[in-house]
Design a protein around this motif. Structure first.
Motif, PDB file in Angstrom:
ATOM      1  N   LYS A 152       0.816  -1.215   0.000  1.00 20.34           N
ATOM      2  CA  LYS A 152       0.000   0.000   0.000  1.00 20.34           C
ATOM      3  C   LYS A 152       0.852   1.270   0.000  1.00 20.34           C
ATOM      4  CE  LYS A 152      -4.012  -1.991   2.392  1.00 20.34           C
ATOM      5  NZ  LYS A 152      -4.786  -2.014   3.648  1.00 20.34           N
ATOM      6  N   SER A 153       2.088   1.151   0.482  1.00 16.11           N
ATOM      7  CA  SER A 153       2.974   2.323   0.565  1.00 16.11           C
ATOM      8  C   SER A 153       3.708   2.602  -0.749  1.00 16.11           C
ATOM      9  CB  SER A 153       3.996   2.126   1.687  1.00 16.11           C
ATOM     10  OG  SER A 153       4.866   1.049   1.382  1.00 16.11           O
ATOM     11  N   LYS A 154       3.485   1.763  -1.737  1.00 15.03           N
ATOM     12  CA  LYS A 154       4.142   1.957  -3.039  1.00 15.03           C
ATOM     13  C   LYS A 154       3.561   3.175  -3.739  1.00 15.03           C
ATOM     14  CE  LYS A 154       5.448  -2.875  -3.709  1.00 15.03           C
ATOM     15  NZ  LYS A 154       5.272  -4.114  -4.483  1.00 15.03           N
ATOM     16  N   PRO A 155       4.308   3.750  -4.698  1.00 10.07           N
ATOM     17  CA  PRO A 155       3.809   4.914  -5.436  1.00 10.07           C
ATOM     18  C   PRO A 155       2.435   4.638  -6.041  1.00 10.07           C
ATOM     19  CG  PRO A 155       6.107   4.512  -5.981  1.00 10.07           C
ATOM     20  CD  PRO A 155       5.663   3.349  -5.136  1.00 10.07           C
ATOM     21  N   PRO A 156       1.577   5.667  -6.103  1.00  8.22           N
ATOM     22  CA  PRO A 156       0.194   5.492  -6.591  1.00  8.22           C
ATOM     23  C   PRO A 156       0.082   4.802  -7.950  1.00  8.22           C
ATOM     24  CG  PRO A 156       0.473   7.666  -5.661  1.00  8.22           C
ATOM     25  CD  PRO A 156       1.830   7.049  -5.673  1.00  8.22           C
ATOM     26  N   GLU A 157       1.005   5.142  -8.880  1.00  2.00           N
ATOM     27  CA  GLU A 157       0.916   4.544 -10.221  1.00  2.00           C
ATOM     28  C   GLU A 157       1.240   3.044 -10.183  1.00  2.00           C
ATOM     29  OE1 GLU A 157       5.020   6.497  -9.861  1.00  2.00           O
ATOM     30  OE2 GLU A 157       2.934   6.958  -9.344  1.00  2.00           O
ATOM     31  N   ILE A 158       2.156   2.653  -9.283  1.00  2.00           N
ATOM     32  CA  ILE A 158       2.493   1.231  -9.126  1.00  2.00           C
ATOM     33  C   ILE A 158       1.342   0.493  -8.457  1.00  2.00           C
ATOM     34  CG2 ILE A 158       4.080  -0.433  -8.081  1.00  2.00           C
ATOM     35  CD1 ILE A 158       5.342   1.181 -10.305  1.00  2.00           C
ATOM     36  N   LEU A 159       0.781   1.133  -7.434  1.00  2.00           N
ATOM     37  CA  LEU A 159      -0.346   0.546  -6.714  1.00  2.00           C
ATOM     38  C   LEU A 159      -1.531   0.330  -7.656  1.00  2.00           C
ATOM     39  CD1 LEU A 159      -1.245  -0.339  -3.889  1.00  2.00           C
ATOM     40  CD2 LEU A 159      -2.051   1.985  -3.485  1.00  2.00           C
ATOM     41  N   GLU A 160      -1.799   1.328  -8.498  1.00  2.00           N
ATOM     42  CA  GLU A 160      -2.903   1.241  -9.450  1.00  2.00           C
ATOM     43  C   GLU A 160      -2.677   0.100 -10.446  1.00  2.00           C
ATOM     44  OE1 GLU A 160      -6.395   1.841 -11.420  1.00  2.00           O
ATOM     45  OE2 GLU A 160      -5.774   2.715  -9.500  1.00  2.00           O
ATOM     46  N   LYS A 161      -1.419  -0.077 -10.851  1.00  2.00           N
ATOM     47  CA  LYS A 161      -1.086  -1.139 -11.799  1.00  2.00           C
ATOM     48  C   LYS A 161      -1.320  -2.523 -11.175  1.00  2.00           C
ATOM     49  CE  LYS A 161       2.496  -2.327 -15.160  1.00  2.00           C
ATOM     50  NZ  LYS A 161       3.843  -2.009 -15.679  1.00  2.00           N
ATOM     51  N   ILE A 162      -0.953  -2.659  -9.908  1.00  2.00           N
ATOM     52  CA  ILE A 162      -1.151  -3.934  -9.192  1.00  2.00           C
ATOM     53  C   ILE A 162      -2.645  -4.247  -9.077  1.00  2.00           C
ATOM     54  CG2 ILE A 162      -0.885  -5.129  -6.984  1.00  2.00           C
ATOM     55  CD1 ILE A 162       1.729  -3.522  -6.607  1.00  2.00           C
ATOM     56  N   ILE A 163      -3.407  -3.233  -8.634  1.00  2.00           N
ATOM     57  CA  ILE A 163      -4.852  -3.405  -8.458  1.00  2.00           C
ATOM     58  C   ILE A 163      -5.520  -3.709  -9.805  1.00  2.00           C
ATOM     59  CG2 ILE A 163      -7.017  -2.251  -7.867  1.00  2.00           C
ATOM     60  CD1 ILE A 163      -5.505  -3.003  -5.419  1.00  2.00           C
ATOM     61  N   SER A 164      -5.125  -2.997 -10.859  1.00  2.00           N
ATOM     62  CA  SER A 164      -5.711  -3.199 -12.191  1.00  2.00           C
ATOM     63  C   SER A 164      -5.483  -4.619 -12.694  1.00  2.00           C
ATOM     64  CB  SER A 164      -5.120  -2.205 -13.193  1.00  2.00           C
ATOM     65  OG  SER A 164      -5.511  -0.890 -12.881  1.00  2.00           O
ATOM     66  N   GLY A 165      -4.297  -5.149 -12.416  1.00  2.10           N
ATOM     67  CA  GLY A 165      -4.001  -6.523 -12.827  1.00  2.10           C
ATOM     68  C   GLY A 165      -4.924  -7.520 -12.155  1.00  2.10           C
ATOM     69  N   LYS A 166      -5.174  -7.307 -10.864  1.00  2.00           N
ATOM     70  CA  LYS A 166      -6.060  -8.200 -10.117  1.00  2.00           C
ATOM     71  C   LYS A 166      -7.507  -8.062 -10.610  1.00  2.00           C
ATOM     72  CE  LYS A 166      -3.229  -8.154  -5.897  1.00  2.00           C
ATOM     73  NZ  LYS A 166      -2.942  -9.605  -5.831  1.00  2.00           N
ATOM     74  N   ILE A 167      -7.921  -6.825 -10.878  1.00  3.60           N
ATOM     75  CA  ILE A 167      -9.301  -6.580 -11.345  1.00  3.60           C
ATOM     76  C   ILE A 167      -9.515  -7.180 -12.735  1.00  3.60           C
ATOM     77  CG2 ILE A 167     -10.964  -4.802 -12.017  1.00  3.60           C
ATOM     78  CD1 ILE A 167     -10.570  -5.213  -8.964  1.00  3.60           C
ATOM     79  N   ASN A 168      -8.514  -7.056 -13.595  1.00  4.54           N
ATOM     80  CA  ASN A 168      -8.635  -7.640 -14.936  1.00  4.54           C
ATOM     81  C   ASN A 168      -8.834  -9.149 -14.873  1.00  4.54           C
ATOM     82  OD1 ASN A 168      -8.403  -5.211 -16.280  1.00  4.54           O
ATOM     83  ND2 ASN A 168      -6.182  -5.355 -16.556  1.00  4.54           N
ATOM     84  N   LYS A 169      -8.146  -9.793 -13.933  1.00  2.00           N
ATOM     85  CA  LYS A 169      -8.305 -11.245 -13.769  1.00  2.00           C
ATOM     86  C   LYS A 169      -9.725 -11.566 -13.304  1.00  2.00           C
ATOM     87  CE  LYS A 169      -6.369 -15.343 -11.567  1.00  2.00           C
ATOM     88  NZ  LYS A 169      -7.719 -15.897 -11.290  1.00  2.00           N
ATOM     89  N   ILE A 170     -10.245 -10.765 -12.382  1.00  2.00           N
ATOM     90  CA  ILE A 170     -11.612 -10.987 -11.888  1.00  2.00           C
ATOM     91  C   ILE A 170     -12.622 -10.787 -13.017  1.00  2.00           C
ATOM     92  CG2 ILE A 170     -13.397 -10.047 -10.357  1.00  2.00           C
ATOM     93  CD1 ILE A 170     -11.065  -9.430  -8.363  1.00  2.00           C
ATOM     94  N   ILE A 171     -12.411  -9.738 -13.820  1.00  2.00           N
ATOM     95  CA  ILE A 171     -13.315  -9.463 -14.953  1.00  2.00           C
ATOM     96  C   ILE A 171     -13.290 -10.634 -15.934  1.00  2.00           C
ATOM     97  CG2 ILE A 171     -13.646  -8.018 -17.003  1.00  2.00           C
ATOM     98  CD1 ILE A 171     -12.808  -5.616 -15.240  1.00  2.00           C
ATOM     99  N   ASN A 172     -12.120 -11.183 -16.192  1.00  2.00           N
ATOM    100  CA  ASN A 172     -12.027 -12.346 -17.081  1.00  2.00           C
ATOM    101  C   ASN A 172     -12.806 -13.532 -16.520  1.00  2.00           C
ATOM    102  OD1 ASN A 172     -10.464 -11.074 -18.995  1.00  2.00           O
ATOM    103  ND2 ASN A 172      -8.519 -11.780 -18.150  1.00  2.00           N
TER     104      ASN A 172
END
Length: 230
Positions: A152-172
């Motif tokens: 959670k302490s990672k830079p916002p753009e890195i955090l967003e990339k991590i979350i987006s990857g997880k969400i994309n898997k859920i959407i699939n």
């Protein structure tokens, strides 16, 4: 679940009995198939009940006759219907699950394969655009809550990339297009459709008893309660 199809017109109907014994009875099975045939000319359950029954009278009158004959309640619970100039495929799995799918482009073989896939994988949505925004927002909250303080302490753009990857898997996981195709798991359904220049316009999947609350009685607890032991 029973299925009837003539060309580009198909219908699925769920018909309930009280016991498995009656569900296997020849009278019940013949009645169910004839109801499915009648459903080809109906667009909703009320129209189906009022529709002409192949053996004479209306479907509702035939239902009453079956009840009188077998001595058990029989209900025509719900139906779905597709009529289209596009490819329409129906698939039944053991009388417990039924699927109708409409596909623009592609072949009859592809449409049937997709119907089998939907029966097996039960996708809630067709494509990413069909997934509700509130569902995605909720999943983002869940994924964020599961992350460590270090992540959670990672830079916002890195955090967003991590979350987006997880969400994309859920959407699939929750979309037909994102799931691995059951007839070729090396490809997603979306890729298979793209190769054939096809798209899924709609589908219906019925499973026996879906949405019916079953009353489970705990007889041991009831006896103890009556005996003043609970």
């Amino acid at each position: 679940i029973v299925l009837a199809q003539v060309g580009h017109k198909a219908a699925l109907v769920e018909i309930n009995s009280e016991t498995d014994f009656v569900a296997k009875d020849e009278n019940f099975l013949v009645f169910a198939d004839q109801v499915a045939t009648a459903a080809l000319e109906a667009t909703n359950i009320d129209a189906l009940k009022a529709a002409p029954f192949p053996g004479g009278g209306t479907v509702e009158e035939a239902r009453a006759a079956v009840i009188a004959k077998i001595g058990e309640n029989v209900q025509i619970r719900r139906m779905v219907h597709i009529e289209s100039p596009n490819e329409v495929a129906g698939y039944l799995h053991g009388g417990r699950i039924g699927v109708l799918v409409e596909v623009k482009g592609g072949s009859a073989e592809l449409a049937r394969g997709l119907a089998m896939h939907i029966a097996a994988m039960n996708p809630p949505h067709i494509a990413e655009k069909d997934v509700p925004a509130e569902f995605i927002a909720k999943e983002k909250e869940i994924e964020l809550a599961k992350m460590s303080d270090k992540d959670k302490s990672k830079p916002p753009e890195i955090l967003e990339k991590i979350i987006s990857g997880k969400i994309n898997k859920i959407i699939n996981d929750v979309t037909l297009y994102g799931q691995p195709y059951v007839l070729d798991t090396n490809e997603t359904v979306g890729n298979v459709l793209k190769k054939e220049g096809a798209e899924v316009l709609r589908f219906h999947r019925l499973m026996v008893g879906e949405g019916i609350e079953k009353v489970v009685e705990d007889y041991a607890a009831e006896v103890m309660k009556q005996a003043g032991l609970a």
